[in-house]
Design a protein around this motif. Structure first.
Motif, short mmCIF file in Angstrom:
data_model
loop_
_atom_site.label_atom_id
_atom_site.label_comp_id
_atom_site.label_asym_id
_atom_site.label_seq_id
_atom_site.Cartn_x
_atom_site.Cartn_y
_atom_site.Cartn_z
N GLU A 81 -48.12 19.24 26.90
CA GLU A 81 -46.85 19.94 27.25
C GLU A 81 -46.19 20.83 26.38
N GLY A 82 -46.60 20.72 25.13
CA GLY A 82 -45.84 21.49 23.96
C GLY A 82 -44.41 20.85 23.75
N LYS A 83 -44.39 19.48 24.23
CA LYS A 83 -43.06 18.91 23.81
C LYS A 83 -43.05 18.08 22.69
N GLN A 84 -41.93 17.79 22.06
CA GLN A 84 -42.01 16.73 20.96
C GLN A 84 -41.80 15.23 21.51
N PRO A 85 -43.01 14.52 21.09
CA PRO A 85 -42.87 12.89 21.45
C PRO A 85 -41.67 12.46 20.76
N LYS A 86 -41.35 11.26 21.18
CA LYS A 86 -40.59 10.44 20.52
C LYS A 86 -41.06 9.71 19.22
N SER A 87 -40.05 9.70 18.35
CA SER A 87 -40.56 9.02 16.92
C SER A 87 -40.86 7.59 16.99
N PRO A 88 -41.81 7.02 16.41
CA PRO A 88 -42.07 5.49 16.38
C PRO A 88 -40.94 4.99 15.68
N ILE A 89 -40.50 3.56 15.87
CA ILE A 89 -39.75 2.95 14.85
C ILE A 89 -40.22 2.77 13.44
N GLU A 105 -35.73 13.29 -8.16
CA GLU A 105 -34.63 14.15 -7.34
C GLU A 105 -34.98 14.52 -5.98
N THR A 106 -36.22 14.85 -5.81
CA THR A 106 -36.95 15.20 -4.58
C THR A 106 -36.99 14.17 -3.57
N ALA A 107 -37.32 12.79 -4.00
CA ALA A 107 -37.61 11.84 -3.52
C ALA A 107 -36.23 11.17 -2.96
N LEU A 108 -35.06 11.33 -3.84
CA LEU A 108 -33.85 10.78 -3.30
C LEU A 108 -33.22 11.61 -2.49
N SER A 109 -33.41 12.98 -2.45
CA SER A 109 -33.13 13.89 -1.58
C SER A 109 -33.52 13.66 -0.10
N PHE A 110 -34.88 13.57 -0.29
CA PHE A 110 -35.55 13.45 1.01
C PHE A 110 -35.26 12.34 1.83
N ARG A 111 -34.96 11.21 1.21
CA ARG A 111 -34.82 9.91 1.94
C ARG A 111 -33.26 9.88 2.33
N SER A 112 -32.24 10.66 1.54
CA SER A 112 -31.06 10.50 1.86
C SER A 112 -30.76 11.46 3.25
N ARG A 113 -31.61 12.49 3.59
CA ARG A 113 -31.49 13.07 4.66
C ARG A 113 -32.54 12.61 5.73
N LEU A 114 -33.56 12.23 5.59
CA LEU A 114 -34.36 11.73 6.53
C LEU A 114 -33.78 10.96 7.67
N ASN A 115 -34.05 11.37 8.94
CA ASN A 115 -33.60 10.84 10.14
C ASN A 115 -34.67 10.67 11.12
N ILE A 116 -35.50 9.53 10.92
CA ILE A 116 -36.75 9.23 11.75
C ILE A 116 -36.51 9.75 13.09
N GLU A 117 -35.44 9.50 14.00
CA GLU A 117 -35.38 10.00 15.31
C GLU A 117 -35.61 11.49 15.40
N ASP A 177 -36.38 13.97 12.92
CA ASP A 177 -37.42 14.70 11.84
C ASP A 177 -38.63 15.23 12.73
N PRO A 178 -39.13 16.18 12.90
CA PRO A 178 -40.28 16.78 13.55
C PRO A 178 -41.60 16.14 13.18
N THR A 179 -41.80 15.91 11.91
CA THR A 179 -42.94 15.30 11.45
C THR A 179 -43.07 13.73 11.91
N CYS A 180 -41.82 13.21 11.88
CA CYS A 180 -41.86 11.70 12.42
C CYS A 180 -41.91 11.77 13.91
N GLN A 181 -41.41 12.84 14.44
CA GLN A 181 -41.54 12.93 16.05
C GLN A 181 -43.01 12.95 16.43
N ARG A 182 -43.92 13.50 15.70
CA ARG A 182 -45.24 13.73 15.66
C ARG A 182 -46.27 12.66 15.39
N CYS A 183 -45.56 11.87 14.55
CA CYS A 183 -46.27 10.64 13.96
C CYS A 183 -47.13 9.93 15.05
#
Length: 358
Positions: free
Chosen positions: A282-290, A330-342, A344-350
């Motif tokens: 359907e071209g929609k974002q699925p729900k992120s897994p826990i 610094e890249t890792a810290l920045s990534f984790r500090s802003r990552l919201n699993i619910e 995040d587009p990559t997490c939603q497609r996981c």
């Protein structure tokens, strides 16, 4: 094996991929709060090539045959110890193709780290001495009953070769936990029940199902798959209806296997596989897994690139920095500090999730 025995083995196996809900352990918005001091799980791709030619994966297309050496890991000995790594997962490509595998396993055994093997199973019989001596549990790719598995893997005689390998392992280590992992896709979506039977015929302790990933750049996809390539693996409307029917039949006819833990997923989790394909159609974002993978694990490519998981971009490199520093750049810290699993587009497609519980 009794239901009680399956639950006992399931507890061992799910220590790595816990299938029960767990809250992500992170401090959102804080750089220092995103620093990792403990890393229970380390996933390492130790060979760049594979001995299958799977429809849903492009790893086999790699021309180079790079592999990790035990000597490459020595500089990370202190990091692995200080981070408290409990479980290393050897993957690839095909990890059993690594010519230095004996020394790599000895390295982790010396550090008292549990060793899990993700494998196609085609080399299990040939490498049985090494596997029996070092490996603590096996995750075996299984894409269906014999005919379907070989069609997906594009390797003649693959199922029988795997069966011989598992038999050889069982002769040496009867108690070895073996989990079959099935990637649901166009070629096998009508055969889930037959796949459960195939896993039993192999002598597996457990089987787990997940949807095929068709949207990420993982698995050697230099560019994201276009619609035509996605259509070779993803499901159309007719396929989706057939999958939903097959899942309901699986739940109805294998209730005991679900209850005992032989089938890792509950009914709702199995139904979410179909929902994942529906959202894609359907071209929609699925729900992120826990998932808490980015805070409890790291995935290392053969070139040393360190990723939070298989699907997110690299955050460091183990060829340039010790592991403890590579996961806290610094890249890792920045990534984790802003990552919201619910959200995040990559997490939603996981298609998978890691909910580790100590």
């Amino acid at each position: 094996m009794s239901a009680r025995d399956y639950r006992k083995v399931g507890r061992v196996i799910s220590n790595l991929y816990d299938i029960q809900p767990a809250a992500p352990s992170f401090v959102e918005g804080s750089l220092e709060g995103s620093r990792i001091a403990s890393l229970p799980i380390l996933v390492i791709a130790i060979h760049s090539q594979c001995n299958c030619r799977c429809e849903m994966c492009d790893i086999w297309k790699r021309k180079d045959g790079r592999e990790t050496q035990a000597a490459d890991l020595e500089r990370h000995r202190e990091s692995i110890h200080s981070l408290g790594v409990k479980n290393v997962v050897l993957t690839g490509g095909e990890p059993l193709m690594n010519r230095d595998l004996d020394a790599i396993c000895a390295f982790f055994r010396d550090l008292n780290v549990r060793i899990s093997l993700l494998t196609t199973g085609l080399l299990l019989k040939r490498k049985v001495d090494l596997v029996a001596a070092y490996i603590d549990d096996i995750y075996l790719s299984l894409d269906g009953p014999a005919e379907i598995h070989e069609r997906v893997r594009r390797v003649a005689g693959a199922f029988e070769t795997i069966h011989q390998g598992v038999t050889a392992v069982r002769e040496r280590r009867p108690e070895m936990p073996i989990t079959c992992r099935t990637t649901v896709q166009k070629l096998n979506h009508r055969h889930l029940r037959a796949t459960v039977s195939a896993a039993r015929s192999l002598g597996a302790n457990k089987i787990s199902f997940l949807a095929a990933d068709v949207s990420s750049s993982a698995f050697n996809r230099e560019d994201h798959w276009g619609p035509d390539r996605q259509g070779e693996v993803a499901l159309n409307a007719g396929d989706l209806a057939a999958l939903e029917e097959e899942i309901e039949l699986l739940i109805e006819t294998h209730r005991d296997d679900i209850e005992s833990g032989f089938i890792a997923e509950s009914g709702p989790k199995l139904r979410r596989i179909a929902e994942h394909f529906r959202k894609h159609l359907e071209g929609k974002q699925p729900k992120s897994p826990i998932c808490n993978a980015p805070w409890v694990s790291a995935m290392v490519e053969v070139d040393g690139s360190v990723r939070p998981c298989f699907f997110h971009a690299p955050i460091g490199n183990m060829q340039q920095l010790p592991l403890a520093e590579a996961i806290n750049t610094e890249t890792a810290l920045s990534f984790r500090s802003r990552l919201n699993i619910e959200t995040d587009p990559t997490c939603q497609r996981c298609v998978c999730s890691l909910n580790y519980r100590a």
